[in-house]
Design a protein around this motif. Structure first.
Motif, PDB file in Angstrom:
ATOM      1  N   SER A   1      -2.689   6.154  -1.559  1.00  0.00           N
ATOM      2  CA  SER A   1      -2.573   6.861  -2.837  1.00  0.00           C
ATOM      3  C   SER A   1      -3.719   6.555  -3.794  1.00  0.00           C
ATOM      4  O   SER A   1      -3.972   7.306  -4.724  1.00  0.00           O
ATOM      5  N   ARG A   2      -4.432   5.448  -3.570  1.00  0.00           N
ATOM      6  CA  ARG A   2      -5.507   5.061  -4.474  1.00  0.00           C
ATOM      7  C   ARG A   2      -6.837   5.740  -4.153  1.00  0.00           C
ATOM      8  O   ARG A   2      -7.756   5.681  -4.962  1.00  0.00           O
ATOM      9  N   THR A   3      -6.969   6.380  -3.005  1.00  0.00           N
ATOM     10  CA  THR A   3      -8.227   7.029  -2.645  1.00  0.00           C
ATOM     11  C   THR A   3      -8.366   8.356  -3.382  1.00  0.00           C
ATOM     12  O   THR A   3      -7.380   8.946  -3.826  1.00  0.00           O
TER      13      THR A   3
ATOM     14  N   MET B   1       0.849  -1.177   0.000  1.00  0.00           N
ATOM     15  CA  MET B   1       0.000   0.000   0.000  1.00  0.00           C
ATOM     16  C   MET B   1       0.895   1.240   0.000  1.00  0.00           C
ATOM     17  O   MET B   1       1.746   1.406   0.856  1.00  0.00           O
ATOM     18  N   ALA B   2       0.716   2.105  -0.989  1.00  0.00           N
ATOM     19  CA  ALA B   2       1.481   3.343  -1.082  1.00  0.00           C
ATOM     20  C   ALA B   2       0.755   4.444  -0.315  1.00  0.00           C
ATOM     21  O   ALA B   2      -0.375   4.791  -0.646  1.00  0.00           O
ATOM     22  N   VAL B   3       1.411   4.953   0.701  1.00  0.00           N
ATOM     23  CA  VAL B   3       0.814   5.993   1.531  1.00  0.00           C
ATOM     24  C   VAL B   3       1.396   7.337   1.134  1.00  0.00           C
ATOM     25  O   VAL B   3       2.606   7.471   0.946  1.00  0.00           O
ATOM     26  N   ARG B   4       0.518   8.328   0.979  1.00  0.00           N
ATOM     27  CA  ARG B   4       0.936   9.672   0.567  1.00  0.00           C
ATOM     28  C   ARG B   4       0.503  10.695   1.602  1.00  0.00           C
ATOM     29  O   ARG B   4      -0.532  10.543   2.237  1.00  0.00           O
ATOM     30  N   ILE B   5       1.290  11.753   1.727  1.00  0.00           N
ATOM     31  CA  ILE B   5       0.892  12.931   2.489  1.00  0.00           C
ATOM     32  C   ILE B   5       0.456  13.940   1.447  1.00  0.00           C
ATOM     33  O   ILE B   5       1.229  14.287   0.553  1.00  0.00           O
ATOM     34  N   ARG B   6      -0.797  14.370   1.522  1.00  0.00           N
ATOM     35  CA  ARG B   6      -1.331  15.258   0.500  1.00  0.00           C
ATOM     36  C   ARG B   6      -2.391  16.177   1.079  1.00  0.00           C
ATOM     37  O   ARG B   6      -2.696  16.107   2.257  1.00  0.00           O
ATOM     38  N   LEU B   7      -2.956  17.022   0.218  1.00  0.00           N
ATOM     39  CA  LEU B   7      -3.956  17.990   0.662  1.00  0.00           C
ATOM     40  C   LEU B   7      -5.362  17.496   0.358  1.00  0.00           C
ATOM     41  O   LEU B   7      -5.608  16.911  -0.688  1.00  0.00           O
ATOM     42  N   LYS B   8      -6.266  17.774   1.289  1.00  0.00           N
ATOM     43  CA  LYS B   8      -7.689  17.476   1.122  1.00  0.00           C
ATOM     44  C   LYS B   8      -8.387  18.835   1.081  1.00  0.00           C
ATOM     45  O   LYS B   8      -8.243  19.632   2.007  1.00  0.00           O
ATOM     46  N   ARG B   9      -9.112  19.118   0.003  1.00  0.00           N
ATOM     47  CA  ARG B   9      -9.725  20.436  -0.169  1.00  0.00           C
ATOM     48  C   ARG B   9     -11.076  20.518   0.525  1.00  0.00           C
ATOM     49  O   ARG B   9     -11.933  19.666   0.349  1.00  0.00           O
ATOM     50  N   LEU B  10     -11.235  21.569   1.299  1.00  0.00           N
ATOM     51  CA  LEU B  10     -12.493  21.886   1.954  1.00  0.00           C
ATOM     52  C   LEU B  10     -12.817  23.336   1.654  1.00  0.00           C
ATOM     53  O   LEU B  10     -12.071  24.011   0.955  1.00  0.00           O
ATOM     54  N   GLY B  11     -13.910  23.839   2.188  1.00  0.00           N
ATOM     55  CA  GLY B  11     -14.254  25.241   1.998  1.00  0.00           C
ATOM     56  C   GLY B  11     -15.212  25.440   0.840  1.00  0.00           C
ATOM     57  O   GLY B  11     -15.502  24.536   0.074  1.00  0.00           O
ATOM     58  N   ALA B  12     -15.671  26.652   0.740  1.00  0.00           N
ATOM     59  CA  ALA B  12     -16.651  27.003  -0.279  1.00  0.00           C
ATOM     60  C   ALA B  12     -15.986  27.251  -1.630  1.00  0.00           C
ATOM     61  O   ALA B  12     -14.760  27.306  -1.742  1.00  0.00           O
ATOM     62  N   LYS B  13     -16.824  27.443  -2.628  1.00  0.00           N
ATOM     63  CA  LYS B  13     -16.344  27.772  -3.964  1.00  0.00           C
ATOM     64  C   LYS B  13     -15.562  29.083  -3.907  1.00  0.00           C
ATOM     65  O   LYS B  13     -16.028  30.061  -3.315  1.00  0.00           O
ATOM     66  N   LYS B  14     -14.384  29.095  -4.482  1.00  0.00           N
ATOM     67  CA  LYS B  14     -13.475  30.248  -4.513  1.00  0.00           C
ATOM     68  C   LYS B  14     -12.975  30.665  -3.130  1.00  0.00           C
ATOM     69  O   LYS B  14     -12.463  31.768  -2.965  1.00  0.00           O
TER      70      LYS B  14
END
Length: 82
Positions: free
Chosen positions: A25-27, A1-14
């Protein structure tokens, strides 16, 4: 299983808000994550960046690969050098 540290985007449009997460990494971008290790708010002035340095170092030592953007943010927070 390849594990990544990455960003998950939240918040409103713009009005983005990002969580720095450890995920398989597959999610999908906003899919299930293993752990949350910080957040990044590019909209606020000054920009907010908070990272749990111990958790980030632990995950990197265990083989998690940061994405390009996450790597830049971790360098800015002083977690990794380079």
């Amino acid at each position: 299983m390849a594990v990544r540290i990455r960003l998950k985007r939240l918040g409103a449009k713009k009005a983005p808000f990002y969580r720095i997460v450890v995920a398989d990494s597959r999610t999908s971008r906003n899919g299930k994550s293993i752990a949350e290790i910080g957040y990044f708010n590019p909209i606020s002035d000054p920009v907010e960046l908070k990272v749990d340095a111990e958790e980030a170092k632990k995950w990197i030592a265990n083989g998690a690969q940061p994405s390009d953007t996450a790597k830049a943010l971790l360098k800015k927070a002083g977690v990794i050098e380079g």
